[in-house]
Scaffold this active site. Structure first.
Site, PDB file in Angstrom:
ATOM      1  N   HIS A  93      37.541 -12.392 -81.821  1.00  0.00           N
ATOM      2  CA  HIS A  93      36.411 -12.329 -82.545  1.00  0.00           C
ATOM      3  C   HIS A  93      35.251 -11.825 -81.563  1.00  0.00           C
ATOM      4  CE1 HIS A  93      33.371 -12.809 -85.533  1.00  0.00           C
ATOM      5  NE2 HIS A  93      32.783 -13.682 -84.796  1.00  0.00           N
ATOM      6  N   LYS A 117      25.791 -10.990 -81.556  1.00  0.00           N
ATOM      7  CA  LYS A 117      26.612 -10.043 -80.932  1.00  0.00           C
ATOM      8  C   LYS A 117      26.492  -8.500 -81.421  1.00  0.00           C
ATOM      9  CE  LYS A 117      30.471 -12.383 -81.999  1.00  0.00           C
ATOM     10  NZ  LYS A 117      29.826 -13.659 -82.616  1.00  0.00           N
ATOM     11  N   ASP A 140      33.111  -7.045 -84.383  1.00  0.00           N
ATOM     12  CA  ASP A 140      33.686  -8.315 -85.287  1.00  0.00           C
ATOM     13  C   ASP A 140      34.952  -8.661 -84.897  1.00  0.00           C
ATOM     14  OD1 ASP A 140      33.241 -10.342 -87.242  1.00  0.00           O
ATOM     15  OD2 ASP A 140      34.782  -9.314 -88.582  1.00  0.00           O
ATOM     16  N   ARG A 198      22.671 -19.266 -61.034  1.00  0.00           N
ATOM     17  CA  ARG A 198      21.464 -18.398 -60.835  1.00  0.00           C
ATOM     18  C   ARG A 198      21.710 -17.400 -59.706  1.00  0.00           C
ATOM     19  NH1 ARG A 198      16.122 -22.055 -60.520  1.00  0.00           N
ATOM     20  NH2 ARG A 198      15.366 -19.831 -60.555  1.00  0.00           N
TER      21      ARG A 198
END
Length: 313
Positions: A139, A160, A178, A244
């Site tokens: 997905h 998304k 999808d 980071r």
């Protein structure tokens, strides 16, 4: 998930001519491997797999023609009785009458290619491998971002498809939205594609289904792409630690292949499409041998150790 192919679809795709056994064209082909029946014509059937398409080239044909007629019929009849999907003859090989006879008798297709043996073998195997290889469905949304196959995953509603739409507008290409089907052609090479019904379409909440080819042109879509990076979008969690510097490399595994996975926290006001684009290009640089985070920390360490000064940076 294992796929199946109708023989008649293979015939159409490979441009094969039907010589005999036209009643057997609705058979399902499940094995991507091809049988070259030299050992079987010699009478050795121990490792024969009857669910493979049988390909007969010049060598197999010449050997079969050298056999005693009775022995040749017995061995060939045995092959037909095992119900293989089809027999395919290459361009320079004449189809013996006995194949036509047994093909019509057993309703097994006997086919002729207009390609030489090596060419039809390679083309047929590549086609079968791509469509019949085991696949997983993920997905998410797959895009080609400047040559980097980038799979965007995350919980439903995280954005998304909206991110993908922004990337397409920037000139990148959609492969699937999808649901993405992933096939491992060989270890290290994952190919992503869309299920047939979803090709070219993207779903945007509040707008509906969008055809990216009609909206942005043919250059906005491609049918498949090697998956090189996974980007997971998640809602920002202030109590969670996020890398980071970019030194920590997380991996995700599909079949026997591991690829890099990057986690991007989503906050209101963050340009997620730009971040995904940057992640894809940064990973591409790593593949080319340039690792900016490592170069940065190496320089900091050298400065701390007195091995460099600011004038040299």
């Amino acid at each position: 998930m294992k796929s199946k192919l109708k023989l008649k679809n293979i015939i159409k795709e490979m441009n094969l001519k039907i010589i005999a056994g036209s009643d057997g064209l609705d058979k399902a082909v499940e094995n991507e491997m091809i049988c070259r029946p030299g050992m079987e014509f010699a009478g050795f059937f121990d490792f024969y797999e009857s669910n493979r398409i049988i390909l007969i080239g010049t060598k197999e044909s010449s050997f079969f023609a050298s056999l005693d007629e009775k022995i040749a019929r017995e061995r060939l009849n045995y092959l037909f009785l095992q119900k293989p999907p089809a027999f395919v003859f290459s361009k320079n090989v004449a189809v013996p009458e006995i194949f036509i006879e047994l093909g019509n008798l057993h309703n097994i297709a006997v086919l002729k290619s207009d390609l030489k043996t090596t060419a039809i073998s390679s083309k047929l195997y590549s086609y079968l491998q791509e469509l019949l290889a085991e696949r997983v469905c993920v997905h998410g949304t797959l895009l080609d971002i400047n040559g980097m196959g980038t799979l965007i995953i995350g919980k439903s509603g995280i954005g998304k498809s909206e991110t993908a739409l922004d990337l397409i507008k920037r000139g990148h290409q959609l492969i699937s939205d999808d649901l993405v089907e992933i096939v491992e052609k060989e270890p290290g090479n994952l190919i992503g594609m869309a299920p047939e019904i979803l090709r070219r379409y993207i779903e945007i909440r509040g707008i509906g289904i969008v055809d990216v080819v009609k909206m942005f042109g043919a250059a906005a879509y491609r049918t498949k792409k090697s998956v090189r990076l996974v980007v997971e979008l998640e809602k920002w969690d202030q109590d969670k630690y996020y890398d980071r510097l970019g030194l920590e490399t997380e991996k995700i595994k599909y079949f026997d292949t591991e690829i890099t996975k990057i986690l991007i926290p989503v906050l209101p006001g963050r340009n997620v499409a730009l971040l995904v684009e940057a992640a894809a290009m940064n990973e591409k640089l790593k593949i080319f041998g340039y690792f900016s985070a490592k170069e940065f920390t190496d320089r900091v360490n050298k400065l701390a150790a007195g091995e460099e000064n600011y004038d040299n940076i």
